[in-house]
Scaffold this motif. Structure first.
Motif, PDB file in Angstrom:
ATOM      1  N   ASN A   1      31.081  29.078   1.996  1.00 30.58           N
ATOM      2  CA  ASN A   1      32.033  30.186   2.542  1.00 30.58           C
ATOM      3  C   ASN A   1      33.092  29.226   3.316  1.00 30.58           C
ATOM      4  O   ASN A   1      34.292  29.908   3.251  1.00 30.58           O
ATOM      5  CB  ASN A   1      31.516  31.010   3.135  1.00 30.58           C
ATOM      6  N   LEU A   2      32.782  28.171   4.011  1.00 26.88           N
ATOM      7  CA  LEU A   2      33.642  27.554   4.720  1.00 26.88           C
ATOM      8  C   LEU A   2      34.791  26.915   3.971  1.00 26.88           C
ATOM      9  O   LEU A   2      35.824  26.859   4.276  1.00 26.88           O
ATOM     10  CB  LEU A   2      33.066  26.529   5.747  1.00 26.88           C
ATOM     11  N   ASN A   3      34.376  26.631   2.657  1.00 24.02           N
ATOM     12  CA  ASN A   3      35.116  25.725   1.971  1.00 24.02           C
ATOM     13  C   ASN A   3      36.268  26.976   1.339  1.00 24.02           C
ATOM     14  O   ASN A   3      37.542  26.401   1.151  1.00 24.02           O
ATOM     15  CB  ASN A   3      34.312  25.328   0.582  1.00 24.02           C
ATOM     16  N   TYR A   4      35.786  27.982   1.133  1.00 23.68           N
ATOM     17  CA  TYR A   4      36.832  29.302   0.719  1.00 23.68           C
ATOM     18  C   TYR A   4      37.778  29.176   1.845  1.00 23.68           C
ATOM     19  O   TYR A   4      39.034  29.410   1.774  1.00 23.68           O
ATOM     20  CB  TYR A   4      36.195  30.556   0.573  1.00 23.68           C
ATOM     21  N   TRP A   5      37.378  29.505   3.190  1.00 26.66           N
ATOM     22  CA  TRP A   5      38.020  29.730   4.066  1.00 26.66           C
ATOM     23  C   TRP A   5      39.109  28.526   4.742  1.00 26.66           C
ATOM     24  O   TRP A   5      40.265  28.807   5.212  1.00 26.66           O
ATOM     25  CB  TRP A   5      37.355  30.237   5.484  1.00 26.66           C
ATOM     26  N   GLN A   6      38.627  27.609   4.325  1.00 26.11           N
ATOM     27  CA  GLN A   6      39.471  26.146   4.660  1.00 26.11           C
ATOM     28  C   GLN A   6      40.308  25.731   3.454  1.00 26.11           C
ATOM     29  O   GLN A   6      41.048  24.595   3.393  1.00 26.11           O
ATOM     30  CB  GLN A   6      38.535  25.148   5.006  1.00 26.11           C
ATOM     31  N   TYR A   7      40.472  26.788   2.588  1.00 26.70           N
ATOM     32  CA  TYR A   7      41.359  26.446   1.427  1.00 26.70           C
ATOM     33  C   TYR A   7      40.931  25.311   0.285  1.00 26.70           C
ATOM     34  O   TYR A   7      41.533  24.511  -0.004  1.00 26.70           O
ATOM     35  CB  TYR A   7      42.867  26.439   1.635  1.00 26.70           C
ATOM     36  N   GLY A   8      39.728  25.208   0.369  1.00 23.48           N
ATOM     37  CA  GLY A   8      39.016  24.503  -0.738  1.00 23.48           C
ATOM     38  C   GLY A   8      39.131  24.794  -2.287  1.00 23.48           C
ATOM     39  O   GLY A   8      39.580  26.058  -2.332  1.00 23.48           O
ATOM     40  N   ASP A   9      38.870  23.932  -3.069  1.00 25.96           N
ATOM     41  CA  ASP A   9      38.927  24.456  -4.420  1.00 25.96           C
ATOM     42  C   ASP A   9      37.465  24.637  -4.737  1.00 25.96           C
ATOM     43  O   ASP A   9      36.507  24.413  -4.276  1.00 25.96           O
ATOM     44  CB  ASP A   9      39.171  23.209  -5.417  1.00 25.96           C
ATOM     45  N   PHE A  10      37.332  25.845  -5.853  1.00 25.17           N
ATOM     46  CA  PHE A  10      36.032  26.023  -6.415  1.00 25.17           C
ATOM     47  C   PHE A  10      36.266  26.583  -7.924  1.00 25.17           C
ATOM     48  O   PHE A  10      37.246  27.052  -8.388  1.00 25.17           O
ATOM     49  CB  PHE A  10      35.579  27.363  -5.641  1.00 25.17           C
ATOM     50  N   LEU A  11      35.208  26.156  -8.563  1.00 24.85           N
ATOM     51  CA  LEU A  11      35.178  26.751 -10.043  1.00 24.85           C
ATOM     52  C   LEU A  11      34.626  28.008 -10.141  1.00 24.85           C
ATOM     53  O   LEU A  11      33.609  28.160  -9.385  1.00 24.85           O
ATOM     54  CB  LEU A  11      34.131  25.808 -11.122  1.00 24.85           C
ATOM     55  N   GLY A  12      35.116  28.959 -11.053  1.00 21.30           N
ATOM     56  CA  GLY A  12      34.313  30.300 -11.050  1.00 21.30           C
ATOM     57  C   GLY A  12      33.751  30.429 -12.354  1.00 21.30           C
ATOM     58  O   GLY A  12      34.400  30.428 -13.286  1.00 21.30           O
ATOM     59  N   ILE A  13      32.243  30.605 -12.493  1.00 24.41           N
ATOM     60  CA  ILE A  13      31.635  30.625 -13.789  1.00 24.41           C
ATOM     61  C   ILE A  13      30.858  31.681 -13.750  1.00 24.41           C
ATOM     62  O   ILE A  13      30.158  32.188 -12.874  1.00 24.41           O
ATOM     63  CB  ILE A  13      30.932  29.162 -13.772  1.00 24.41           C
ATOM     64  N   GLY A  14      30.978  32.560 -14.967  1.00 22.04           N
ATOM     65  CA  GLY A  14      30.091  33.762 -15.061  1.00 22.04           C
ATOM     66  C   GLY A  14      31.234  34.910 -15.342  1.00 22.04           C
ATOM     67  O   GLY A  14      32.323  34.803 -14.882  1.00 22.04           O
ATOM     68  N   ALA A  15      30.628  35.760 -15.767  1.00 19.04           N
ATOM     69  CA  ALA A  15      31.344  37.180 -15.983  1.00 19.04           C
ATOM     70  C   ALA A  15      32.301  37.700 -14.817  1.00 19.04           C
ATOM     71  O   ALA A  15      31.665  37.904 -13.784  1.00 19.04           O
ATOM     72  CB  ALA A  15      30.625  38.135 -16.590  1.00 19.04           C
TER      73      ALA A  15
END
Length: 395
Positions: free
Chosen positions: A268-282
């Motif tokens: 969650n810190l990665n979200y809030w610190q404007y990190g990147d993330f892959l989104g996998i799934g429906a």
């Protein structure tokens, strides 16, 4: 697949020689639940038949293959299985996906791998197998330890199962637990809300997520609102709850997140610190910074049946953010943190200079919503209370 939306103002790319890509995480969405809770607006669906575990894992691996060019071989720092109720899937299925993911992208040596789990789905052997598969953090959806409130929320577990779930998690070898709690529940008193916090802290989880029940559109509670506590009771619960957790060693570091020292949720810190993330799934969403500095958000086909039938191409939409969208997109995450983020993150992770939004920062400071920003972008105490007002300045 929809085409990228036209940007209203072209995004200024970060010069390749100064580009520093942020950390990369992966969010994995398992969309099924035993029962849809009346307050839930997440992409979750009940199933009257056996879950198509093997087919869904196959579809997620195909989804991952589609997104691999976006990751460009970068290391994953965290993985989060969310839902829905991911703990409905077997450890063998989640292990198969993790092995497929690790075969395609390197894992950090200290990677955090979280699984959301609900007490009504707990079995000792199953959770021991999750731990053996490499999952090292559980987020348990307790919501309340009060049997009456759990029934009002439509939860499938009772107060005894909530306590048992934590015990089984510890016996399975998990030493990093988050407990999800809600307050402001139908007909909940101040004393009952604080009793939930006291019970949670007595179980000594490393992390607590504590947030107020809100009535979201497209939910049963929104169309048939229950009786919720009055505003003055909600305010007293908020103040007393924060004091109680601070005294118990749980420091607030985000709007609804509290942790023991050093046990903040890395994903969650990665979200809030404007990190990147892959989104996998429906229905999963992702954010990627490209090698030229352009920032893209994308999202996947939402309904499980469509996701399973889509074949390899499951991306439902994608959008490259325009330059004038980046300030709000960055700050709506960063300013959720109690201590904000280093001011240097703004330019490093958006490609824009902080001086570009100086007039807006000055307005926020003049309203008493933002601290001096030379070194840290951080809301004031007033800014934390009126976060929406603060963010609206950057729209």
């Amino acid at each position: 697949m929809t085409q990228p939306q036209a940007a209203s103002n072209k995004q200024q790319a970060i010069p390749p020689d100064s580009l520093q890509l942020p950390p990369l995480a992966a969010y994995i969405h398992i969309p099924w639940c035993v029962k849809k809770c009346p307050y839930c607006d997440f992409n979750s669906h009940t199933s009257q038949t056996a879950l198509p575990e093997d087919a869904y894992i196959d579809a997620m691996i195909a989804d991952l293959e589609q997104d691999l060019p976006l990751a460009a071989g970068r290391e994953l720092t965290s993985i989060f299985f969310g839902g829905g109720t991911p703990s409905l899937f077997s450890a063998a299925s989640l292990d198969r996906f993790l092995q497929a993911l690790n075969a395609r992208l390197p894992f950090a040596a200290d990677i955090e791998i979280t699984l959301e789990a609900n007490p009504g789905t707990f079995e000792q052997a199953k959770f021991s197998d999750y731990r053996a598969a490499g999952i090292n953090r559980l987020s348990i959806g307790i919501q309340s330890f009060n049997a009456g409130h759990l029934k009002a929320l439509g939860r499938i577990h009772d107060d005894r199962e909530a306590l048992s779930a934590v015990d089984m998690a510890r016996r399975a070898g998990f030493d990093n637990l988050n407990l999800d709690l809600m307050h402001g529940l139908p007909n909940q008193s101040h004393e009952q809300a604080i009793a939930d916090i006291d019970q949670a802290m007595a179980l000594a989880p490393e992390h607590l997520s504590w947030y107020q029940l809100t009535l979201e559109p497209n939910t049963v509670f929104y169309s048939k609102p229950p009786t919720l506590p009055e505003e003055d009771i909600l305010w007293s619960i908020q103040e007393a709850g924060q004091q109680r957790m601070a005294a118990g060693g749980y420091a607030q570091y985000e709007v609804s997140a509290y942790a023991q020292p050093g046990r903040q949720a890395r994903h969650n810190l990665n979200y809030w610190q404007y990190g990147d993330f892959l989104g996998i799934g429906a229905g999963a969403h992702g954010k990627i910074t490209h090698s030229d500095g352009a920032i893209e958000r994308h999202w996947k086909t939402r309904l499980p049946k469509d996701y399973l039938a889509a074949g390899k191409d499951v991306r439902a939409g994608r959008k490259t953010l325009a330059a004038d969208e980046l300030p709000f997109d960055f700050l709506m995450n960063a300013l959720r943190l109690v201590d904000g983020v280093p001011a240097s993150y703004y330019s490093a992770r958006t490609g824009q200079s902080l001086t570009d939004i100086e007039p807006l920062l000055q307005q926020a400071a003049a309203k008493g919503l933002l601290e001096p920003w030379a070194h840290q972008l951080r809301p004031t105490e007033r800014g934390k209370l009126f976060l929406n007002d603060l963010l609206e300045l950057f729209l």
